[in-house]
Design a protein around this motif. Structure first.
Motif, mmCIF file in Angstrom:
data_model
loop_
_atom_site.group_PDB
_atom_site.id
_atom_site.type_symbol
_atom_site.label_atom_id
_atom_site.label_comp_id
_atom_site.label_asym_id
_atom_site.label_seq_id
_atom_site.Cartn_x
_atom_site.Cartn_y
_atom_site.Cartn_z
ATOM 1 N N UNK A 212 -47.368 -57.720 34.887
ATOM 2 C CA UNK A 212 -47.304 -56.515 34.066
ATOM 3 C C UNK A 212 -48.150 -56.665 32.791
ATOM 4 N N UNK A 213 -48.117 -57.855 32.194
ATOM 5 C CA UNK A 213 -48.920 -58.089 30.995
ATOM 6 C C UNK A 213 -50.414 -58.086 31.317
ATOM 7 N N UNK A 214 -50.789 -58.666 32.445
ATOM 8 C CA UNK A 214 -52.196 -58.648 32.856
ATOM 9 C C UNK A 214 -52.646 -57.221 33.169
ATOM 10 N N UNK A 285 -35.934 -38.797 32.899
ATOM 11 C CA UNK A 285 -36.590 -38.576 31.601
ATOM 12 C C UNK A 285 -37.903 -37.812 31.747
ATOM 13 N N UNK A 286 -38.310 -37.564 32.994
ATOM 14 C CA UNK A 286 -39.545 -36.820 33.305
ATOM 15 C C UNK A 286 -40.782 -37.533 32.774
ATOM 16 N N UNK A 287 -40.894 -38.801 33.195
ATOM 17 C CA UNK A 287 -42.054 -39.588 32.848
ATOM 18 C C UNK A 287 -42.696 -40.138 34.122
ATOM 19 N N UNK A 288 -44.014 -40.047 34.208
ATOM 20 C CA UNK A 288 -44.748 -40.601 35.336
ATOM 21 C C UNK A 288 -44.591 -42.117 35.339
ATOM 22 N N UNK A 289 -44.596 -42.694 36.522
ATOM 23 C CA UNK A 289 -44.320 -44.137 36.602
ATOM 24 C C UNK A 289 -45.037 -44.785 37.763
ATOM 25 N N UNK A 290 -45.200 -46.106 37.649
ATOM 26 C CA UNK A 290 -45.590 -46.967 38.759
ATOM 27 C C UNK A 290 -44.513 -48.036 38.871
ATOM 28 N N UNK A 291 -44.025 -48.229 40.087
ATOM 29 C CA UNK A 291 -42.986 -49.223 40.345
ATOM 30 C C UNK A 291 -43.629 -50.464 40.952
ATOM 31 N N UNK A 292 -43.383 -51.604 40.332
ATOM 32 C CA UNK A 292 -43.854 -52.873 40.872
ATOM 33 C C UNK A 292 -42.683 -53.792 41.135
ATOM 34 N N UNK A 293 -42.774 -54.593 42.184
ATOM 35 C CA UNK A 293 -41.667 -55.523 42.436
ATOM 36 C C UNK A 293 -42.153 -56.694 43.266
ATOM 37 N N UNK A 294 -41.552 -57.837 42.998
ATOM 38 C CA UNK A 294 -41.886 -59.054 43.717
ATOM 39 C C UNK A 294 -40.644 -59.937 43.786
ATOM 40 N N UNK A 295 -40.446 -60.571 44.926
ATOM 41 C CA UNK A 295 -39.377 -61.565 45.083
ATOM 42 C C UNK A 295 -40.006 -62.829 45.645
ATOM 43 N N UNK A 296 -39.207 -63.886 45.805
ATOM 44 C CA UNK A 296 -39.722 -65.117 46.398
ATOM 45 C C UNK A 296 -40.190 -64.833 47.827
ATOM 46 N N UNK A 297 -41.251 -65.505 48.293
ATOM 47 C CA UNK A 297 -41.805 -65.215 49.622
ATOM 48 C C UNK A 297 -40.792 -65.267 50.757
ATOM 49 N N UNK A 298 -39.907 -66.250 50.764
ATOM 50 C CA UNK A 298 -38.928 -66.348 51.846
ATOM 51 C C UNK A 298 -37.960 -65.171 51.812
ATOM 52 N N UNK A 331 -49.012 -56.543 46.915
ATOM 53 C CA UNK A 331 -49.661 -55.397 46.264
ATOM 54 C C UNK A 331 -49.280 -55.259 44.798
ATOM 55 N N UNK A 332 -48.342 -56.079 44.353
ATOM 56 C CA UNK A 332 -47.925 -56.044 42.946
ATOM 57 C C UNK A 332 -48.872 -56.940 42.143
ATOM 58 N N UNK A 333 -50.119 -56.513 42.077
ATOM 59 C CA UNK A 333 -51.186 -57.262 41.415
ATOM 60 C C UNK A 333 -51.744 -56.436 40.261
ATOM 61 N N UNK A 334 -52.206 -57.088 39.200
ATOM 62 C CA UNK A 334 -52.664 -56.352 38.008
ATOM 63 C C UNK A 334 -53.718 -55.294 38.297
ATOM 64 N N UNK A 335 -54.722 -55.620 39.129
ATOM 65 C CA UNK A 335 -55.790 -54.654 39.395
ATOM 66 C C UNK A 335 -55.248 -53.410 40.090
ATOM 67 N N UNK A 336 -54.344 -53.608 41.052
ATOM 68 C CA UNK A 336 -53.758 -52.483 41.794
ATOM 69 C C UNK A 336 -52.861 -51.664 40.876
ATOM 70 N N UNK A 337 -52.010 -52.351 40.117
ATOM 71 C CA UNK A 337 -51.104 -51.648 39.205
ATOM 72 C C UNK A 337 -51.889 -50.878 38.135
ATOM 73 N N UNK A 338 -52.936 -51.496 37.615
ATOM 74 C CA UNK A 338 -53.740 -50.828 36.571
ATOM 75 C C UNK A 338 -54.420 -49.571 37.120
#
Length: 391
Positions: A212-214, A285-298, A331-338
């Motif tokens: 998210x910071x990237x 709240x009527x705000x546009x959003x992008x949802x990102x999520x990641x868990x451990x691979x297993x 797909x939860x990668x900085x370039x895609x999220x940005x």
């Protein structure tokens, strides 16, 4: 004849459960001011006089694999909570979300003659559907805030009441007041803001904050006027986030807030957030959003095999189609999220906001009153049955 005050057992496992439970406690206390509440609670519940046996943070674990290291402690907490409720039987027990912890407790307490309610349906319609048979044995009522959940439970003859969501009642249909939130947070009204919410649990913050910071760095390169606000649920998560920021983005200008998640959403032109109840709140709240999520691979491999639903975020589940971008795991990668965030920052999102409003209306059902009605009806039914049997 004097009557004893109601004793209600409750367990909430994370921030969203704390919000729901606190609203329900307020509603019950408005009718029974001397009611006693005890179990496991977050800060909102405790502020209402809740007697907590353990801190809610004990249960804030996510992921199938990630929970393994915490099992000994979780089993100890479970044993002690069960022993307490068996020695001091409440009039009713309410498990608020946290199904993997609460449903076994409900099953045990119901077998011991205690009425049980599960508030917030587990996602049995989405994955691990066979859990519905255990739920049927464990609870006297499921309180669901999504309308299609009741239809699912009806198929299996599980008592369920669709009550909507307390946040849908609390938040105006027109959504957030941006200028009021800017004033409350003492921010510059000329600035454009993006809110970043990397989750409320340690595992989420650990896995999502760097990406998210990237993403924020990439967005700042495209939109020089952007300012980032990051609300954190408590001091532990704040310290964790700041440590990650120091490694990943030490020079990025970020306003880190103590709480104030709703105000952060309100000031934002777009929101980048972890999947969960925050996505529902952002929709309301009527705000546009992008949802990102990641868990451990297993964990992800296991979830893919068990998953039945096509989406994970609540706005998409309610709409039954992807109306907000959800970018998961690889797909939860900085370039895609940005890229997804940039689309929102450059677009006219009026159509999306209209869709959000329709979904808001769908779950605006006076949830706190309905939930309290169910709880008190079950207590009355139990008391009336005792009078008839003389027990």
């Amino acid at each position: 004849m004097t009557t004893k005050p109601l004793r209600i057992g409750m367990i909430a496992g994370e921030v969203s459960g704390d919000i729901l439970a606190a609203a329900l406690i307020k509603e019950i206390k408005s009718r029974h001011p001397d009611a006693i509440f005890e179990g496991i609670a977050g800060p909102r519940m405790q502020a209402l006089g809740f007697n907590t046996l353990f801190e809610m943070e004990e249960l804030s674990v996510f992921g199938l694999v990630e929970v393994l290291g915490r099992l000994p402690r979780l089993f100890k907490v479970k044993r002690e909570v069960l022993a307490h409720f068996k020695q001091n039987p409440p009039d009713i027990f309410i498990g608020v979300d946290a199904p993997d912890f609460n449903i076994p407790i409900e099953l045990n307490l119901k077998a011991n003659g205690i009425k049980t309610v599960h508030y917030v349906s587990p996602s049995v319609w989405a994955w691990r559907q066979k859990r519905v048979f255990k739920i049927k044995k464990a609870v006297d009522m499921v309180l669901a805030f999504l309308p299609f959940e009741k239809a699912f439970y009806d198929e299996y003859d599980v008592p369920c009441r669709f009550i909507g969501h307390t946040m849908a009642d609390a938040i105006p249909l027109e959504g957030a007041d941006k200028q009021a939130a800017i004033a409350e947070l003492k921010l510059d009204p000329k600035q454009r803001y993006v809110a970043i919410l990397p989750g409320s649990r340690a595992g989420e913050v650990g896995l999502l904050s760097a990406s998210f910071l990237e993403t924020a760095i990439l967005l700042k390169q495209r939109f020089s006027d952007l300012q980032f606000v990051v609300p954190m649920v408590n001091e532990q998560r704040k310290a964790q986030f700041l440590a990650i920021k120091q490694e990943v983005a030490p020079d990025l200008d970020v306003i880190v807030l103590d709480g104030h998640a709703r105000e952060a959403m309100a000031v934002a032109d777009a929101v980048l957030l972890a999947s969960g109840t925050a996505a529902l709140e952002t929709m309301l709240m009527k705000r546009a959003m992008v949802v990102g999520y990641r868990v451990k691979p297993m964990t992800y491999k296991i979830m893919l095999r068990l998953m039945k639903a096509p989406f994970v975020s609540l706005p998409n589940l309610l709409a039954n189609k992807e109306i907000v971008a959800e970018r998961l795991q690889d797909d939860c990668q900085p370039e895609i999220l940005a890229d997804e965030m940039a689309k929102l920052l450059e677009a006219d999102n009026a159509k999306l906001m209209a869709h959000f409003t329709e979904l808001h209306k769908l779950i605006r059902c006076d949830a706190d009153k309905q939930a309290a009605d169910v709880v008190l009806e079950l207590i009355n039914d139990k008391n009336n049955a005792r009078l008839k049997t003389g027990k």
